[in-house]
Design a protein around this motif. Structure first.
Motif, PDB file in Angstrom:
ATOM      1  N   VAL A 108     -71.833 -30.508  22.817  1.00 10.88           N
ATOM      2  CA  VAL A 108     -70.974 -31.129  21.690  1.00 10.88           C
ATOM      3  C   VAL A 108     -71.681 -30.858  20.398  1.00 10.88           C
ATOM      4  N   GLU A 109     -71.082 -29.959  19.441  1.00 11.58           N
ATOM      5  CA  GLU A 109     -71.827 -29.305  18.379  1.00 11.58           C
ATOM      6  C   GLU A 109     -71.272 -29.758  16.936  1.00 11.58           C
ATOM      7  N   VAL A 110     -72.105 -30.348  16.133  1.00 11.20           N
ATOM      8  CA  VAL A 110     -71.495 -30.420  14.767  1.00 11.20           C
ATOM      9  C   VAL A 110     -71.816 -29.045  14.002  1.00 11.20           C
ATOM     10  N   LEU A 111     -70.737 -28.816  13.131  1.00 13.24           N
ATOM     11  CA  LEU A 111     -71.211 -27.766  12.305  1.00 13.24           C
ATOM     12  C   LEU A 111     -71.551 -28.005  11.071  1.00 13.24           C
ATOM     13  N   ASP A 112     -71.823 -26.903  10.049  1.00 15.13           N
ATOM     14  CA  ASP A 112     -72.337 -27.014   8.756  1.00 15.13           C
ATOM     15  C   ASP A 112     -73.341 -27.829   8.503  1.00 15.13           C
ATOM     16  N   LYS A 116     -78.999 -26.285   8.163  1.00 13.62           N
ATOM     17  CA  LYS A 116     -79.959 -26.471   7.202  1.00 13.62           C
ATOM     18  C   LYS A 116     -81.264 -27.160   7.853  1.00 13.62           C
ATOM     19  N   LEU A 117     -82.232 -27.482   7.075  1.00 15.92           N
ATOM     20  CA  LEU A 117     -83.349 -28.248   7.386  1.00 15.92           C
ATOM     21  C   LEU A 117     -83.724 -27.797   8.797  1.00 15.92           C
ATOM     22  N   CYS A 118     -84.177 -28.967   9.511  1.00 14.75           N
ATOM     23  CA  CYS A 118     -84.523 -28.586  11.094  1.00 14.75           C
ATOM     24  C   CYS A 118     -83.554 -27.743  11.759  1.00 14.75           C
ATOM     25  N   GLY A 119     -82.286 -27.649  11.299  1.00 13.09           N
ATOM     26  CA  GLY A 119     -81.144 -26.939  11.992  1.00 13.09           C
ATOM     27  C   GLY A 119     -81.497 -25.445  11.946  1.00 13.09           C
ATOM     28  N   ALA A 120     -81.782 -25.111  10.746  1.00 16.77           N
ATOM     29  CA  ALA A 120     -82.023 -23.564  10.171  1.00 16.77           C
ATOM     30  C   ALA A 120     -83.357 -23.086  10.987  1.00 16.77           C
ATOM     31  N   SER A 121     -84.228 -24.215  11.125  1.00 20.33           N
ATOM     32  CA  SER A 121     -85.541 -23.607  11.514  1.00 20.33           C
ATOM     33  C   SER A 121     -85.582 -23.812  12.969  1.00 20.33           C
ATOM     34  N   ARG A 122     -84.641 -24.395  13.702  1.00 16.57           N
ATOM     35  CA  ARG A 122     -84.715 -24.742  15.227  1.00 16.57           C
ATOM     36  C   ARG A 122     -83.293 -24.493  15.558  1.00 16.57           C
ATOM     37  N   PRO A 123     -82.933 -23.220  15.779  1.00 11.93           N
ATOM     38  CA  PRO A 123     -81.456 -23.035  15.964  1.00 11.93           C
ATOM     39  C   PRO A 123     -80.884 -23.686  17.716  1.00 11.93           C
ATOM     40  N   HIS A 125     -81.089 -26.805  17.957  1.00 11.05           N
ATOM     41  CA  HIS A 125     -81.641 -27.991  18.329  1.00 11.05           C
ATOM     42  C   HIS A 125     -80.469 -29.152  18.297  1.00 11.05           C
ATOM     43  N   PHE A 126     -79.698 -29.099  17.157  1.00 11.41           N
ATOM     44  CA  PHE A 126     -78.829 -30.218  16.957  1.00 11.41           C
ATOM     45  C   PHE A 126     -77.791 -30.278  17.906  1.00 11.41           C
ATOM     46  N   LYS A 127     -77.359 -29.008  18.466  1.00  6.17           N
ATOM     47  CA  LYS A 127     -76.138 -28.843  19.587  1.00  6.17           C
ATOM     48  C   LYS A 127     -76.965 -29.866  20.635  1.00  6.17           C
ATOM     49  N   GLY A 128     -78.207 -29.806  21.094  1.00  2.58           N
ATOM     50  CA  GLY A 128     -78.925 -30.547  22.096  1.00  2.58           C
ATOM     51  C   GLY A 128     -78.943 -32.005  21.702  1.00  2.58           C
ATOM     52  N   VAL A 129     -79.413 -32.280  20.682  1.00  4.28           N
ATOM     53  CA  VAL A 129     -79.128 -33.410  20.264  1.00  4.28           C
ATOM     54  C   VAL A 129     -77.706 -34.380  20.157  1.00  4.28           C
ATOM     55  N   THR A 130     -76.590 -33.740  19.847  1.00  4.48           N
ATOM     56  CA  THR A 130     -75.573 -34.375  19.833  1.00  4.48           C
ATOM     57  C   THR A 130     -74.776 -34.440  21.189  1.00  4.48           C
ATOM     58  N   THR A 131     -75.296 -33.372  21.990  1.00  5.94           N
ATOM     59  CA  THR A 131     -74.802 -33.521  23.518  1.00  5.94           C
ATOM     60  C   THR A 131     -75.283 -34.884  23.963  1.00  5.94           C
ATOM     61  N   ILE A 132     -76.602 -34.867  24.079  1.00  7.32           N
ATOM     62  CA  ILE A 132     -77.268 -35.765  24.836  1.00  7.32           C
ATOM     63  C   ILE A 132     -76.760 -37.387  24.059  1.00  7.32           C
ATOM     64  N   VAL A 133     -76.735 -37.358  22.897  1.00  7.78           N
ATOM     65  CA  VAL A 133     -76.279 -38.513  22.260  1.00  7.78           C
ATOM     66  C   VAL A 133     -74.974 -39.245  22.798  1.00  7.78           C
ATOM     67  N   GLN A 160     -71.826 -38.083  11.592  1.00  5.70           N
ATOM     68  CA  GLN A 160     -70.496 -37.000  11.457  1.00  5.70           C
ATOM     69  C   GLN A 160     -69.711 -36.881  12.776  1.00  5.70           C
ATOM     70  N   MET A 161     -70.573 -36.787  13.918  1.00 10.30           N
ATOM     71  CA  MET A 161     -70.272 -36.931  15.005  1.00 10.30           C
ATOM     72  C   MET A 161     -69.166 -38.149  15.418  1.00 10.30           C
ATOM     73  N   VAL A 162     -69.666 -39.481  15.358  1.00  7.49           N
ATOM     74  CA  VAL A 162     -69.264 -40.585  15.609  1.00  7.49           C
ATOM     75  C   VAL A 162     -67.763 -40.556  14.671  1.00  7.49           C
ATOM     76  N   ARG A 163     -68.039 -40.099  13.281  1.00 11.70           N
ATOM     77  CA  ARG A 163     -66.630 -40.164  12.748  1.00 11.70           C
ATOM     78  C   ARG A 163     -65.487 -39.185  13.303  1.00 11.70           C
ATOM     79  N   ASP A 164     -65.885 -38.031  13.673  1.00 16.95           N
ATOM     80  CA  ASP A 164     -65.178 -36.906  13.741  1.00 16.95           C
ATOM     81  C   ASP A 164     -64.566 -37.165  15.425  1.00 16.95           C
ATOM     82  N   LEU A 165     -65.264 -37.704  16.248  1.00 18.11           N
ATOM     83  CA  LEU A 165     -64.764 -38.028  17.675  1.00 18.11           C
ATOM     84  C   LEU A 165     -63.950 -39.694  17.728  1.00 18.11           C
TER      85      LEU A 165
END
Length: 282
Positions: A108-112, A116-123, A125-133, A160-165
């Motif tokens: 599961v991936e949230v875009l945009d 930035k922030l940690c997402g820019a520094s850690r490509p 990362h948030f794909k892993g976060v949203t998938t496990i959450v 954002q994920m909760v709203r979108d899904l």
């Protein structure tokens, strides 16, 4: 407090509460090595729900190459004792194989806002976060899930994920908990040497100075950022990853402070990457 290891058993417990008792469930997702920040989330969940579930899972998909997955601090016995004392009813502590079984192909991936922030520094990362959450939400079906604002970007991304899904979970952001000297509590703090632990205080000092000048009327983002850089540069072992000011929770860029603005810092202190932030609201 009972510890649950499998998805099947956790879902059976949740189903029994939903079907027979109509109880509200509060979830506190963690990667373990609990500290007072985590415990504040558990205590709030205890106040607001009939059942409190704490997950402890060091999620490999949110760590990049050469990050600290292998050395991330772990002490499940201590975690169980702390979680139970704070009011948890269940601890969900699955293995990696349980959460990512052989043949796993879905993410599961949230875009945009993840660029930035940690997402820019850690490509990735948030794909892993949203998938496990998302997995945890499917298993536990919580009415409410509790996240600390120390990782404010994570809060924004999960919301954002909760709203979108159209997920039926309320995300409850909770304040940062700090050590008496101002350092934001983090499981990674244990990895700091005594010297680096002292140097890390410069992060919260920079944020507090930024708050001071904003409170005194400074609104220019460039000026505020320069002030923070000047302060943090006093510590030679602290290497700044980013200092950013963004509208919260949209994470849109701003040039002038106004409305609700996140002032966020990430830095390497010695070999340990730390994050901290404050949210200014007018």
């Amino acid at each position: 407090m009972k510890t649950i290891k499998t998805v099947k058993e956790m879902k059976e417990i949740v189903d029994s509460y939903k079907a027979s008792f109509n109880k509200t469930i509060g979830l506190v997702p963690t990667m373990g090595y609990l500290h007072d920040g985590h415990l504040s989330l558990i205590k709030r969940a205890r106040e607001e729900n009939h059942i409190v579930i704490v997950s402890v899972f060091v999620n490999p998909t949110q760590f990049g190459v050469n990050e600290d997955y292998e050395i991330y601090p772990k002490d499940i016995k201590r975690d169980k004792e702390l979680a139970e004392a704070a009011g948890a009813d269940y601890m969900f502590h699955p293995t990696v194989e349980e959460m990512y079984p052989t043949g796993h192909k879905t993410y599961v991936e949230v875009l945009d806002i993840t660029d930035k922030l940690c997402g820019a520094s850690r490509p990735g990362h948030f794909k892993g976060v949203t998938t496990i959450v998302n997995k945890l939400f499917q298993i536990v079906e919580p009415n409410r899930a509790y996240f600390g604002l120390k990782d404010a970007q994570q809060v924004a991304v999960v919301q954002q994920m909760v709203r979108d899904l159209f997920l039926n979970t309320e995300i409850v952001p909770c304040p940062i908990v700090r050590e008496p000297d101002g350092l934001a509590m983090s499981s990674r703090n244990i990895l700091l040497s005594p010297e680096d632990r002292q140097a890390a205080l410069i992060l919260s000092k920079g944020l507090m100075e930024a708050k001071k000048i904003v409170d005194c009327g400074e609104k220019n983002v460039f000026t505020i950022k320069e002030k923070i850089i000047k302060i943090i540069s006093q510590e030679p072992t602290v290497n700044i990853d980013y200092i950013e000011m963004l509208q919260f929770p949209t994470l849109e860029a701003v040039s002038i402070i106004g409305g609700k603005v996140l002032i966020a810092i990430a830095a390497k202190v010695g070999n340990v990457r730390l994050i901290d932030n404050i949210i200014m609201e007018e």
